[in-house]
Write an enzyme that holds these catalytic residues in place. Structure first.
Site, PDB file in Angstrom:
ATOM      1  N   ARG A 124      -7.573  -3.862  -4.734  1.00 34.76           N
ATOM      2  CA  ARG A 124      -8.098  -2.611  -4.212  1.00 34.76           C
ATOM      3  C   ARG A 124      -8.858  -1.827  -5.273  1.00 34.76           C
ATOM      4  O   ARG A 124      -9.894  -1.246  -5.010  1.00 34.76           O
ATOM      5  CB  ARG A 124      -6.954  -1.744  -3.664  1.00 34.76           C
ATOM      6  CG  ARG A 124      -7.345  -0.287  -3.611  1.00 34.76           C
ATOM      7  CD  ARG A 124      -6.606   0.613  -2.671  1.00 34.76           C
ATOM      8  NE  ARG A 124      -5.656  -0.011  -1.827  1.00 34.76           N
ATOM      9  CZ  ARG A 124      -5.914  -0.438  -0.600  1.00 34.76           C
ATOM     10  NH1 ARG A 124      -7.119  -0.316  -0.110  1.00 34.76           N
ATOM     11  NH2 ARG A 124      -4.963  -0.972   0.104  1.00 34.76           N
ATOM     12  N   TYR A 125      -8.283  -1.772  -6.472  1.00 39.79           N
ATOM     13  CA  TYR A 125      -8.899  -1.021  -7.569  1.00 39.79           C
ATOM     14  C   TYR A 125      -9.643  -2.006  -8.456  1.00 39.79           C
ATOM     15  O   TYR A 125      -9.191  -3.126  -8.653  1.00 39.79           O
ATOM     16  CB  TYR A 125      -7.819  -0.323  -8.394  1.00 39.79           C
ATOM     17  CG  TYR A 125      -6.934   0.625  -7.625  1.00 39.79           C
ATOM     18  CD1 TYR A 125      -7.394   1.888  -7.257  1.00 39.79           C
ATOM     19  CD2 TYR A 125      -5.638   0.272  -7.262  1.00 39.79           C
ATOM     20  CE1 TYR A 125      -6.576   2.770  -6.568  1.00 39.79           C
ATOM     21  CE2 TYR A 125      -4.816   1.148  -6.574  1.00 39.79           C
ATOM     22  CZ  TYR A 125      -5.283   2.393  -6.227  1.00 39.79           C
ATOM     23  OH  TYR A 125      -4.483   3.263  -5.550  1.00 39.79           O
ATOM     24  N   ARG A 128      -7.459  -3.688 -11.566  1.00 38.88           N
ATOM     25  CA  ARG A 128      -6.088  -4.208 -11.497  1.00 38.88           C
ATOM     26  C   ARG A 128      -5.807  -4.822 -10.130  1.00 38.88           C
ATOM     27  O   ARG A 128      -6.408  -4.423  -9.136  1.00 38.88           O
ATOM     28  CB  ARG A 128      -5.068  -3.120 -11.828  1.00 38.88           C
ATOM     29  CG  ARG A 128      -5.201  -1.836 -11.021  1.00 38.88           C
ATOM     30  CD  ARG A 128      -4.704  -0.667 -11.889  1.00 38.88           C
ATOM     31  NE  ARG A 128      -4.488   0.559 -11.131  1.00 38.88           N
ATOM     32  CZ  ARG A 128      -5.449   1.415 -10.807  1.00 38.88           C
ATOM     33  NH1 ARG A 128      -6.719   1.146 -11.093  1.00 38.88           N
ATOM     34  NH2 ARG A 128      -5.164   2.518 -10.157  1.00 38.88           N
ATOM     35  N   CYS A 137      13.693 -10.288  -0.759  1.00 42.23           N
ATOM     36  CA  CYS A 137      14.311  -9.260  -1.592  1.00 42.23           C
ATOM     37  C   CYS A 137      15.822  -9.459  -1.558  1.00 42.23           C
ATOM     38  O   CYS A 137      16.338 -10.161  -0.693  1.00 42.23           O
ATOM     39  CB  CYS A 137      13.993  -7.868  -1.057  1.00 42.23           C
ATOM     40  SG  CYS A 137      12.223  -7.553  -0.977  1.00 42.23           S
ATOM     41  N   CYS A 141      14.919  -2.769   2.685  1.00 45.79           N
ATOM     42  CA  CYS A 141      14.811  -1.330   2.920  1.00 45.79           C
ATOM     43  C   CYS A 141      14.186  -1.134   4.296  1.00 45.79           C
ATOM     44  O   CYS A 141      13.123  -1.705   4.569  1.00 45.79           O
ATOM     45  CB  CYS A 141      13.916  -0.691   1.862  1.00 45.79           C
ATOM     46  SG  CYS A 141      14.314  -1.225   0.185  1.00 45.79           S
ATOM     47  N   CYS A 144      10.409  -0.422   4.554  1.00 44.34           N
ATOM     48  CA  CYS A 144       9.541  -1.219   3.683  1.00 44.34           C
ATOM     49  C   CYS A 144       8.102  -1.227   4.192  1.00 44.34           C
ATOM     50  O   CYS A 144       7.828  -1.595   5.330  1.00 44.34           O
ATOM     51  CB  CYS A 144      10.048  -2.646   3.590  1.00 44.34           C
ATOM     52  SG  CYS A 144       8.959  -3.679   2.568  1.00 44.34           S
ATOM     53  N   ARG A 146       5.871  -3.215   3.452  1.00 52.11           N
ATOM     54  CA  ARG A 146       5.396  -4.584   3.648  1.00 52.11           C
ATOM     55  C   ARG A 146       6.282  -5.363   4.601  1.00 52.11           C
ATOM     56  O   ARG A 146       6.379  -6.586   4.528  1.00 52.11           O
ATOM     57  CB  ARG A 146       5.321  -5.283   2.289  1.00 52.11           C
ATOM     58  CG  ARG A 146       3.885  -5.466   1.857  1.00 52.11           C
ATOM     59  CD  ARG A 146       3.754  -5.948   0.443  1.00 52.11           C
ATOM     60  NE  ARG A 146       3.031  -4.931  -0.284  1.00 52.11           N
ATOM     61  CZ  ARG A 146       3.358  -4.497  -1.489  1.00 52.11           C
ATOM     62  NH1 ARG A 146       4.399  -4.997  -2.124  1.00 52.11           N
ATOM     63  NH2 ARG A 146       2.643  -3.557  -2.052  1.00 52.11           N
ATOM     64  N   ASP A 305       5.008   5.722   3.944  1.00 52.30           N
ATOM     65  CA  ASP A 305       3.839   5.174   4.638  1.00 52.30           C
ATOM     66  C   ASP A 305       4.074   5.159   6.151  1.00 52.30           C
ATOM     67  O   ASP A 305       5.209   5.169   6.612  1.00 52.30           O
ATOM     68  CB  ASP A 305       3.570   3.747   4.157  1.00 52.30           C
ATOM     69  CG  ASP A 305       3.057   3.722   2.722  1.00 52.30           C
ATOM     70  OD1 ASP A 305       2.342   4.667   2.333  1.00 52.30           O
ATOM     71  OD2 ASP A 305       3.389   2.760   1.999  1.00 52.30           O
ATOM     72  N   ASP A 342      -0.314   7.057  -0.052  1.00 52.84           N
ATOM     73  CA  ASP A 342      -1.214   5.908   0.005  1.00 52.84           C
ATOM     74  C   ASP A 342      -2.094   6.149   1.228  1.00 52.84           C
ATOM     75  O   ASP A 342      -1.590   6.233   2.354  1.00 52.84           O
ATOM     76  CB  ASP A 342      -0.393   4.619   0.144  1.00 52.84           C
ATOM     77  CG  ASP A 342      -0.753   3.609  -0.923  1.00 52.84           C
ATOM     78  OD1 ASP A 342      -1.958   3.309  -1.048  1.00 52.84           O
ATOM     79  OD2 ASP A 342       0.159   3.140  -1.616  1.00 52.84           O
ATOM     80  N   LYS A 349      -3.836   5.239  -3.732  1.00 47.79           N
ATOM     81  CA  LYS A 349      -2.914   6.353  -3.950  1.00 47.79           C
ATOM     82  C   LYS A 349      -3.681   7.654  -4.176  1.00 47.79           C
ATOM     83  O   LYS A 349      -4.563   7.708  -5.017  1.00 47.79           O
ATOM     84  CB  LYS A 349      -2.032   6.055  -5.155  1.00 47.79           C
ATOM     85  CG  LYS A 349      -1.136   4.854  -4.925  1.00 47.79           C
ATOM     86  CD  LYS A 349      -0.385   4.494  -6.183  1.00 47.79           C
ATOM     87  CE  LYS A 349       0.422   3.230  -6.008  1.00 47.79           C
ATOM     88  NZ  LYS A 349      -0.440   2.027  -5.946  1.00 47.79           N
TER      89      LYS A 349
HETATM   90  C1  PLP Z   1      -0.097   0.851  -6.291  1.00 46.67           C
HETATM   91  C2  PLP Z   1      -1.066  -0.211  -6.396  1.00 46.67           C
HETATM   92  C3  PLP Z   1      -1.572  -0.599  -7.644  1.00 46.67           C
HETATM   93  C4  PLP Z   1      -1.137   0.052  -8.936  1.00 46.67           C
HETATM   94  O1  PLP Z   1      -1.522   1.387  -8.977  1.00 46.67           O
HETATM   95  P1  PLP Z   1      -1.193   2.292 -10.255  1.00 46.67           P
HETATM   96  O2  PLP Z   1      -1.574   3.683  -9.859  1.00 46.67           O
HETATM   97  O3  PLP Z   1      -2.013   1.747 -11.382  1.00 46.67           O
HETATM   98  O4  PLP Z   1       0.266   2.143 -10.548  1.00 46.67           O
HETATM   99  C5  PLP Z   1      -2.512  -1.599  -7.679  1.00 46.67           C
HETATM  100  N1  PLP Z   1      -2.960  -2.186  -6.542  1.00 46.67           N
HETATM  101  C6  PLP Z   1      -2.512  -1.825  -5.339  1.00 46.67           C
HETATM  102  C7  PLP Z   1      -3.052  -2.501  -4.133  1.00 46.67           C
HETATM  103  C8  PLP Z   1      -1.537  -0.828  -5.215  1.00 46.67           C
HETATM  104  O5  PLP Z   1      -1.076  -0.494  -4.009  1.00 46.67           O
HETATM  105  S1  SF4 Z   2      10.685  -1.711  -0.324  1.00 45.95           S
HETATM  106 FE1  SF4 Z   2      10.326  -3.712   0.710  1.00 45.95          FE
HETATM  107  S2  SF4 Z   2       9.656  -5.055  -0.943  1.00 45.95           S
HETATM  108 FE2  SF4 Z   2      10.648  -3.300  -1.923  1.00 45.95          FE
HETATM  109  S3  SF4 Z   2      12.801  -3.925  -2.187  1.00 45.95           S
HETATM  110 FE3  SF4 Z   2      12.661  -2.803  -0.263  1.00 45.95          FE
HETATM  111  S4  SF4 Z   2      12.382  -4.406   1.278  1.00 45.95           S
HETATM  112 FE4  SF4 Z   2      11.871  -5.324  -0.705  1.00 45.95          FE
END
Ligand code: PLP
Ligand code: SF4
Length: 400
Positions: A124-125, A128, A137, A141, A144, A146, A305, A342, A349
């Site tokens: 996304r960025y 990174r 996991c 949670c 979650c 995801r 989220d 997000d 973010k």
């Molecule tokens: C959160 C996240 C990061 C890392 O973001 P930082 O602000 O550098 O901690 C990188 N990629 C994605 C897709 C993210 O959701």
């Molecule tokens: S938030 Fe999602 S990925 Fe993170 S520990 Fe909990 S269940 Fe696992």
């Protein structure tokens, strides 16, 4: 309870009880493999250990096709079984509300799938990437973000293309930071993690690697000296943990975190703001103070989220702003996380802060401090040439 009584009740580090698994040897209890094997993941196992509310029983019955239930014995013992509103309980035991999808909710609230150049790699960025290295996991949670891929029972499956992911990172020199996530990367074996980290470290443009993990909280037994010794070979390596409530920080968790810190790993924490769990400034204050005692710096506080089935756990944005307002200035600056949302659908973010700028005019800004006192800060003005000339004359007209 007054605020101070609440704070005092939450701040001590206690040891997780063991009354539900009374005959287990210490060597088993302290073995992460035993903990993983004995996770509570069925309705019958759950009901043999505690009395569920109707909302929870329905939640467990409905959760099977969305996000599996799984709770390590260590974490399970932190539940107050006499309190249906226990903040630990709300995080890991499904409730009926989870099966309802609000109109604003999504399966992929951060728009990750549309930013994957290779399956499992979110870019996304510019500089990174987020590398999803497992879909499992230690415990799940309920909020979650995801859940569409995590736990293996939801609507999608995570297909990691290892070689393609490594090649993508190798071929894109603007990527300098790789964040391993999932799922929980620390659920991989030491050997597998070592191979991943070695491959990433061999890429010249990768300046550092981070691991996002909730294992130090759900399964502190996994933070073995062997794991720490392996991680230490791959510096600079950061670890971001995920904890939401001060009661999660037990003596076992603290010992694991101190081991990681001893291995030279800078530790941060990411919390999710959750209704009925930690949407309270006193609970947050106790949490961040305990984190600092565990050598962990609070990093982000996430607005929950818009994940499917999370309406009962989400708070208004004002709750998060109120928490930051009550921390900033009132406690150690190191203890204050950045509150973020997000961007729904995929904006990355976005930082949110209480308003400290009252008014901005050309040449000056009006500010308030944490006690609501007002201050004016003028922008710098050029020094008048006549003053500089006079100073010049003064300096050179004297005999030295
Ligand atoms: C959160 C996240 C990061 C890392 O973001 P930082 O602000 O550098 O901690 C990188 N990629 C994605 C897709 C993210 O959701
Ligand atoms: S938030 Fe999602 S990925 Fe993170 S520990 Fe909990 S269940 Fe696992």
């Amino acid at each position: 309870m007054t605020d101070e009584e609440l704070y005092e009740s939450l701040t001590p580090f206690s040891t997780a009880p063991r009354d539900l698994w009374p005959d287990v040897a210490d060597s088993d209890w302290n073995d992460y493999r035993w903990q993983l094997k004995h996770r509570v993941s069925t309705l019958s196992d759950l009901e043999s250990r505690m009395t569920l509310t109707d909302e929870e029983r329905a939640g467990v019955l409905l959760a099977g096709t969305k996000l599996a239930m799984s709770i390590t014995p260590h974490f399970f013992q932190l539940i107050d079984r006499n309190d249906p509103d226990c903040p630990i309980r709300r995080q890991v035991i499904p409730r009926i509300e989870e099966a309802w999808t609000a109109p604003e909710e999504m399966a992929d609230p951060c728009g990750e799938d549309s930013h994957m150049p290779v399956p499992g790699l979110v870019h996304r960025y510019p500089d990174r990437v987020l590398f999803l290295v497992t879909d499992r996991c230690a415990s799940y949670c309920r909020y979650c973000t995801r859940s569409r891929v995590v736990s293996g029972v939801g609507e999608q499956h995570l297909e990691i293309q290892w070689e393609a992911a490594f090649r993508y990172i190798e071929k894109n020199p603007q990527i300098r930071d790789v964040l391993l996530s999932g799922g929980d990367p620390l659920l991989l074996s030491d050997n597998k993690l070592d191979l991943i980290l070695t491959r990433l470290r061999a890429i010249p443009h990768i300046q550092f690697v981070r691991i996002g993990s909730r294992i130090p909280i759900f399964l502190p037994q996994r933070i073995t000296p062997e794991l720490c010794a392996m991680l230490e070979k791959h510096h600079p390596l950061f670890v971001s943990i995920h904890t939401n409530h001060p009661r999660e920080l037990t003596n076992e968790v603290k010992a694991g975190l101190i081991r990681l810190a001893h291995a030279g790993i800078p530790l941060g924490n990411q919390s999710v703001l959750l209704r009925g769990v930690n949407d309270n400034p006193v609970i947050q204050r106790a949490l961040v103070h305990k984190l600092l005692m565990c050598r962990v710096r609070p990093y982000y506080l996430y607005q929950c989220d818009l994940i499917n089935g999370s309406a009962h756990l989400r708070t208004p944005v004002s709750a998060g702003l109120d928490i930051i307002e009550k921390l900033r200035g009132h406690t150690t600056g190191y203890g204050i996380p950045q509150y973020v949302i997000d961007g729904p659908g995929g904006g990355g973010k976005i930082p949110l802060n209480p308003e400290y700028i009252l008014n901005r005019q050309p040449g000056r800004v009006m500010l308030r401090n944490y006690e609501n006192e007002v201050f004016e800060y003028p922008d710098p003005q050029p020094i008048p040439q006549s003053a500089l000339d006079a100073l010049h004359d003064q300096a050179f007209s004297q005999n030295h």
